[in-house]
Scaffold this motif. Sequence first.
Motif, PDB file in Angstrom:
ATOM      1  N   GLY A 120      -8.761   3.366   9.085  1.00  0.00           N
ATOM      2  CA  GLY A 120      -8.779   1.904   9.194  1.00  0.00           C
ATOM      3  C   GLY A 120     -10.192   1.489   9.589  1.00  0.00           C
ATOM      4  O   GLY A 120     -10.424   0.837  10.604  1.00  0.00           O
ATOM      5  N   ARG A 145     -18.255  -0.803  18.693  1.00  0.00           N
ATOM      6  CA  ARG A 145     -17.247  -1.691  19.268  1.00  0.00           C
ATOM      7  C   ARG A 145     -16.559  -0.998  20.443  1.00  0.00           C
ATOM      8  O   ARG A 145     -16.162   0.159  20.328  1.00  0.00           O
ATOM      9  CB  ARG A 145     -16.200  -2.009  18.195  1.00  0.00           C
ATOM     10  CG  ARG A 145     -15.107  -2.922  18.663  1.00  0.00           C
ATOM     11  CD  ARG A 145     -14.166  -3.187  17.511  1.00  0.00           C
ATOM     12  NE  ARG A 145     -13.263  -4.272  17.806  1.00  0.00           N
ATOM     13  CZ  ARG A 145     -12.374  -4.727  16.926  1.00  0.00           C
ATOM     14  NH1 ARG A 145     -12.289  -4.217  15.723  1.00  0.00           N
ATOM     15  NH2 ARG A 145     -11.580  -5.714  17.240  1.00  0.00           N
ATOM     16  N   THR A 158      -3.587  -8.478   7.720  1.00  0.00           N
ATOM     17  CA  THR A 158      -4.348  -7.874   8.821  1.00  0.00           C
ATOM     18  C   THR A 158      -5.779  -8.405   8.751  1.00  0.00           C
ATOM     19  O   THR A 158      -6.140  -9.069   7.789  1.00  0.00           O
ATOM     20  CB  THR A 158      -4.369  -6.328   8.698  1.00  0.00           C
ATOM     21  OG1 THR A 158      -4.932  -5.973   7.438  1.00  0.00           O
ATOM     22  CG2 THR A 158      -2.990  -5.731   8.786  1.00  0.00           C
ATOM     23  N   THR A 159      -6.593  -8.103   9.765  1.00  0.00           N
ATOM     24  CA  THR A 159      -7.988  -8.546   9.654  1.00  0.00           C
ATOM     25  C   THR A 159      -8.901  -7.326   9.664  1.00  0.00           C
ATOM     26  O   THR A 159      -8.521  -6.263  10.155  1.00  0.00           O
ATOM     27  CB  THR A 159      -8.431  -9.461  10.817  1.00  0.00           C
ATOM     28  OG1 THR A 159      -8.742  -8.615  11.924  1.00  0.00           O
ATOM     29  CG2 THR A 159      -7.399 -10.475  11.191  1.00  0.00           C
ATOM     30  N   HIS A 165     -17.316  -4.194  14.468  1.00  0.00           N
ATOM     31  CA  HIS A 165     -18.775  -4.198  14.598  1.00  0.00           C
ATOM     32  C   HIS A 165     -19.256  -2.859  15.144  1.00  0.00           C
ATOM     33  O   HIS A 165     -18.442  -2.041  15.582  1.00  0.00           O
ATOM     34  CB  HIS A 165     -19.283  -5.366  15.464  1.00  0.00           C
ATOM     35  CG  HIS A 165     -18.670  -5.453  16.824  1.00  0.00           C
ATOM     36  ND1 HIS A 165     -17.608  -6.265  17.118  1.00  0.00           N
ATOM     37  CD2 HIS A 165     -18.958  -4.832  17.972  1.00  0.00           C
ATOM     38  CE1 HIS A 165     -17.282  -6.148  18.395  1.00  0.00           C
ATOM     39  NE2 HIS A 165     -18.087  -5.269  18.933  1.00  0.00           N
ATOM     40  N   ASN A 216      -3.745   4.405   2.300  1.00  0.00           N
ATOM     41  CA  ASN A 216      -2.750   3.588   2.987  1.00  0.00           C
ATOM     42  C   ASN A 216      -2.102   4.466   4.058  1.00  0.00           C
ATOM     43  O   ASN A 216      -1.416   5.432   3.738  1.00  0.00           O
ATOM     44  CB  ASN A 216      -1.710   3.090   1.974  1.00  0.00           C
ATOM     45  CG  ASN A 216      -0.656   2.216   2.624  1.00  0.00           C
ATOM     46  OD1 ASN A 216      -0.493   2.212   3.852  1.00  0.00           O
ATOM     47  ND2 ASN A 216       0.068   1.469   1.818  1.00  0.00           N
ATOM     48  N   LEU A 217      -2.356   4.130   5.319  1.00  0.00           N
ATOM     49  CA  LEU A 217      -1.873   4.989   6.409  1.00  0.00           C
ATOM     50  C   LEU A 217      -0.353   5.093   6.407  1.00  0.00           C
ATOM     51  O   LEU A 217       0.207   6.105   6.788  1.00  0.00           O
ATOM     52  CB  LEU A 217      -2.338   4.431   7.761  1.00  0.00           C
ATOM     53  CG  LEU A 217      -3.834   4.528   8.032  1.00  0.00           C
ATOM     54  CD1 LEU A 217      -4.207   3.706   9.254  1.00  0.00           C
ATOM     55  CD2 LEU A 217      -4.252   5.977   8.231  1.00  0.00           C
ATOM     56  N   ILE A 218       0.315   4.021   5.969  1.00  0.00           N
ATOM     57  CA  ILE A 218       1.779   4.021   6.015  1.00  0.00           C
ATOM     58  C   ILE A 218       2.365   4.869   4.884  1.00  0.00           C
ATOM     59  O   ILE A 218       3.260   5.662   5.109  1.00  0.00           O
ATOM     60  CB  ILE A 218       2.336   2.579   5.859  1.00  0.00           C
ATOM     61  CG1 ILE A 218       1.711   1.639   6.887  1.00  0.00           C
ATOM     62  CG2 ILE A 218       3.856   2.547   5.863  1.00  0.00           C
ATOM     63  CD1 ILE A 218       2.359   1.596   8.222  1.00  0.00           C
ATOM     64  N   VAL A 273      -5.798  -0.801  14.758  1.00  0.00           N
ATOM     65  CA  VAL A 273      -5.009  -0.717  13.530  1.00  0.00           C
ATOM     66  C   VAL A 273      -3.519  -0.673  13.894  1.00  0.00           C
ATOM     67  O   VAL A 273      -2.706  -1.419  13.330  1.00  0.00           O
ATOM     68  CB  VAL A 273      -5.387   0.546  12.706  1.00  0.00           C
ATOM     69  CG1 VAL A 273      -4.564   0.619  11.431  1.00  0.00           C
ATOM     70  CG2 VAL A 273      -6.881   0.558  12.374  1.00  0.00           C
ATOM     71  N   ASN A 307      -8.259  -1.528   2.410  1.00  0.00           N
ATOM     72  CA  ASN A 307      -8.954  -2.679   1.824  1.00  0.00           C
ATOM     73  C   ASN A 307     -10.154  -2.210   0.981  1.00  0.00           C
ATOM     74  O   ASN A 307     -11.185  -1.783   1.515  1.00  0.00           O
ATOM     75  CB  ASN A 307      -9.406  -3.601   2.972  1.00  0.00           C
ATOM     76  CG  ASN A 307     -10.040  -4.882   2.458  1.00  0.00           C
ATOM     77  OD1 ASN A 307     -10.514  -4.941   1.324  1.00  0.00           O
ATOM     78  ND2 ASN A 307     -10.056  -5.896   3.290  1.00  0.00           N
ATOM     79  N   SER A 349     -12.408  -0.372   7.972  1.00  0.00           N
ATOM     80  CA  SER A 349     -12.894  -1.673   7.510  1.00  0.00           C
ATOM     81  C   SER A 349     -14.251  -1.524   6.803  1.00  0.00           C
ATOM     82  O   SER A 349     -14.387  -0.699   5.911  1.00  0.00           O
ATOM     83  CB  SER A 349     -12.946  -2.647   8.681  1.00  0.00           C
ATOM     84  OG  SER A 349     -13.207  -3.935   8.210  1.00  0.00           O
TER      85      SER A 349
HETATM   86  C1  LIG Z   1      -9.320  -4.788  12.870  1.00  0.00           C
HETATM   87  S1  LIG Z   1      -9.826  -3.634  11.669  1.00  0.00           S
HETATM   88  C2  LIG Z   1     -10.319  -2.275  12.688  1.00  0.00           C
HETATM   89  C3  LIG Z   1     -11.646  -1.685  12.260  1.00  0.00           C
HETATM   90  C4  LIG Z   1     -12.185  -0.597  13.190  1.00  0.00           C
HETATM   91  N1  LIG Z   1     -11.253   0.480  13.312  1.00  0.00           N
HETATM   92  C5  LIG Z   1     -12.521  -1.181  14.543  1.00  0.00           C
HETATM   93  O1  LIG Z   1     -11.770  -0.946  15.501  1.00  0.00           O
HETATM   94  O2  LIG Z   1     -13.525  -1.863  14.655  1.00  0.00           O
HETATM   95  C6  LIG Z   1      -8.224  -3.084  11.043  1.00  0.00           C
HETATM   96  C7  LIG Z   1      -8.333  -2.359   9.709  1.00  0.00           C
HETATM   97  O3  LIG Z   1      -7.113  -1.669   9.482  1.00  0.00           O
HETATM   98  C8  LIG Z   1      -6.875  -1.691   8.080  1.00  0.00           C
HETATM   99  N2  LIG Z   1      -5.444  -1.423   7.818  1.00  0.00           N
HETATM  100  C9  LIG Z   1      -4.366  -2.190   8.121  1.00  0.00           C
HETATM  101  N3  LIG Z   1      -3.245  -1.619   7.673  1.00  0.00           N
HETATM  102  C10 LIG Z   1      -3.603  -0.469   7.079  1.00  0.00           C
HETATM  103  C11 LIG Z   1      -2.876   0.561   6.413  1.00  0.00           C
HETATM  104  N4  LIG Z   1      -1.548   0.513   6.257  1.00  0.00           N
HETATM  105  N5  LIG Z   1      -3.567   1.604   5.912  1.00  0.00           N
HETATM  106  C12 LIG Z   1      -4.916   1.659   6.046  1.00  0.00           C
HETATM  107  N6  LIG Z   1      -5.660   0.717   6.655  1.00  0.00           N
HETATM  108  C13 LIG Z   1      -5.006  -0.326   7.164  1.00  0.00           C
HETATM  109  C14 LIG Z   1      -7.298  -3.086   7.675  1.00  0.00           C
HETATM  110  O4  LIG Z   1      -7.556  -3.176   6.286  1.00  0.00           O
HETATM  111  C15 LIG Z   1      -8.543  -3.292   8.544  1.00  0.00           C
HETATM  112  O5  LIG Z   1      -9.710  -2.988   7.851  1.00  0.00           O
END
Ligand SMILES: C[S@@+](CC[C@H](N)C(=O)[O-])C[C@H]1O[C@@H](n2cnc3c(N)ncnc32)[C@H](O)[C@@H]1O
Length: 436
Positions: A110, A78, A70-71, A75, A196-198, A218, A144, A112
């Motif tokens: 999530g 956003r 994932t990324t 910012h 971990n959301l899952i 996310v 992360n 970041s």
């Molecule tokens: C694109 S960023 C979104 C950041 C912020 N929510 C935004 O919209 O600007 C996605 C984030 O989801 C997190 N993520 C992905 N899978 C996840 C999981 N299973 N549990 C928790 N976080 C997760 C990633 O580590 C990442 O930091």
Amino acid sequence: VHLISDRLRTLIHEHTGLRERSGGVDRIADIVQSRVHALSLAGAEEYARFLNCGGSEANSEIRTLTVCLTTGETHFFRDRGQFDLIEKTILPALIVERNASKNLRIWSAGCSTGDEPYSIAMAVDSLLANRRDWNVEIFGTDINLQALDKARTGAYTDWSFRVIDDDRKHAYFDGSSGQWVLKRRIRNAVRFGALNLIHDKFQLAGIRDMDLILCRNVFIYFKHYSIQSVLDKMVAVLRPGGYLLTAHGELHGQEPAQLEALCYPESSVYRKRAHAKPKPALAEVGCLAQKALPAPKPAAVAPVSELEQMARDFANKGDHETAEALCKRVLEGDPFAIRTYYLLAKIAEERKQTDGAKEMLKKALYLAPDYVAAYIDLADVYEREKNAERAQKLRLSALECLRHPRGNSEELCEGATPADLIVVLESMVNEAVNVR
Ligand SMILES: C[S@@+](CC[C@H](N)C(=O)[O-])C[C@H]1O[C@@H](n2cnc3c(N)ncnc32)[C@H](O)[C@@H]1O
């Protein structure tokens, strides 16, 4: 070019809960190759076995894989439209509704590097004139750990300020020439934690009774089934009347019945219905539990002592050695300090010492047969060891204690509410019954 089997690709998506993205095959193969190298394994097949073996090392690898797949792109403020909606409509409505209790709980799931929860903290700061009278709790969680470390520093470069206006930047940040640090009061307004959301249970991380959940950008990574189960868990930790905001169209029409969609020009937002019923319980599960269990004795739960609190604080900071030493001192003075055994189990789990964690949880349960959180954690350990039957029995025991509390039930849930835990446990127990 690296190649991996379809079986391994499927396995990765099953374990992480992430969906296969178009053109992602080569990327997954490269990631697997780098993980094989980092773990000094013989090859992709051994990596598959490693993922499948369960236990804390496999769990930690699943976290690493999720981060690779994932990324963390984010910012401040956003999606200006959604932030306008939050600042002009949702937060003002919540402030009016919660004016009597002056309590507000907001979660950025999530998050970041923290730009999103900090944007919320700035918005709350500018909306609440009598901020000191309020208890506003803002949580930021992510899988992360590096992103969370960066979030905690509150230091950003110009790249994070793509849509923030200069007035706000100068009001809330110190710095110049591309290096900016958030003012301490905004940094202190957000609590960050790994989740971990899952796979994780939200209540055990203190996530409950939320007024507003932001989970944006996310769900796009998640498989259909994962979206559904994460949504169910989110609904369980939303207060009736609380809001959930995702990025546009992320739920693909999968909204649970307990949520109603409100459509504003800027964005849709979901609101938990005032009388949302939890998922129905399995009546026969209750009977099973009653038959299987001896009547638990109420445990004497003393309030957490100062020393024990210190141990908790060190454990939270990741200083496990000091925390463990303090726990031992607590137990020398009071061998019945049952929550200290639980804390030791948590520390052992963090250190990937599964046997130690099991031993401590069993001790806690021996002394306090209604220790709900200990049943739940021990069940998780057995599940990771693929002992589904034992895990199910322990969850039934926890449910039994919650349905027939004999005092202390709040403390022995370790931060979660009994009502929320009943919902979570019932759905896990039901799921296990359906799998069989
Ligand atoms: C694109 S960023 C979104 C950041 C912020 N929510 C935004 O919209 O600007 C996605 C984030 O989801 C997190 N993520 C992905 N899978 C996840 C999981 N299973 N549990 C928790 N976080 C997760 C990633 O580590 C990442 O930091």
